[in-house]
Write a protein that holds these residues in place. Structure first.
Motif: not given
Length: 166
Positions: A98-126
């Motif tokens: 979902r994020c790779a589709a919404r932000f195809p022009d980014l290398d890194v997306l920093v997000f919050g809301h869940s209070h749950i640490p997250w570190d993954t990489t989409a198939d696109t490299g995001l």
């Protein structure tokens, strides 16, 4: 370039002040990225005053005063990488796609809301990073924030910092 990643500070609802270890990181960072849910303008003022550069967005708990000063989505070129900051990304299931589709022009997306640490990489490299919350651990064992280094156009040394329980 040293980055400090933080989100969901929720001051003064969840804590009265930012934890000392997090405050100590601010002057060490070239850029502070805050992914929303500040709740009070005093925290924004503090980070603006203490950081060399601040890239921040508003979150769902931020009222009109914060929304007037912050965007919903922020973008910044940092050390040759295209960063985005947003508060909400929706449910964990399907987040990378979902994020790779919404932000195809980014290398890194920093997000919050869940209070749950997250570190993954989409198939696109995001790369998707959520630093958790330094003040409200919710169902997590610790309150957290992240630091990272950008070197030679690469994101390196992404570190999740656990704060002592209060």
């Amino acid at each position: 370039m040293r980055l400090l990643l933080v989100s969901d500070t929720h001051l003064p609802k969840r804590a009265k002040e930012l934890p000392a270890p997090l405050l100590a990181e601010i002057p060490r960072a070239d850029v502070v990225l805050h992914a929303g849910d500040w709740v009070d303008t005093a925290t924004l003022d503090l980070l603006e005053g203490r950081s060399r550069r601040l890239v921040g967005v508003y979150g769902n708990n931020d009222g009109p005063a914060l929304r007037a000063r912050l965007p919903e989505v922020a973008r910044a070129d940092l050390g040759g990488l295209r960063f985005g900051v947003v508060h909400e990304t929706g449910s964990a299931q399907g987040r990378e796609r979902r994020c790779a589709a919404r932000f195809p022009d980014l290398d890194v997306l920093v997000f919050g809301h869940s209070h749950i640490p997250w570190d993954t990489t989409a198939d696109t490299g995001l790369r998707l990073l959520n630093p958790g919350s330094p003040t409200d651990r919710r169902r997590q064992p610790h309150c957290t924030y992240m630091t990272a280094e950008v070197t030679g156009g690469l994101l390196a040394e992404v570190t999740l910092h656990r704060l002592p329980r209060r």
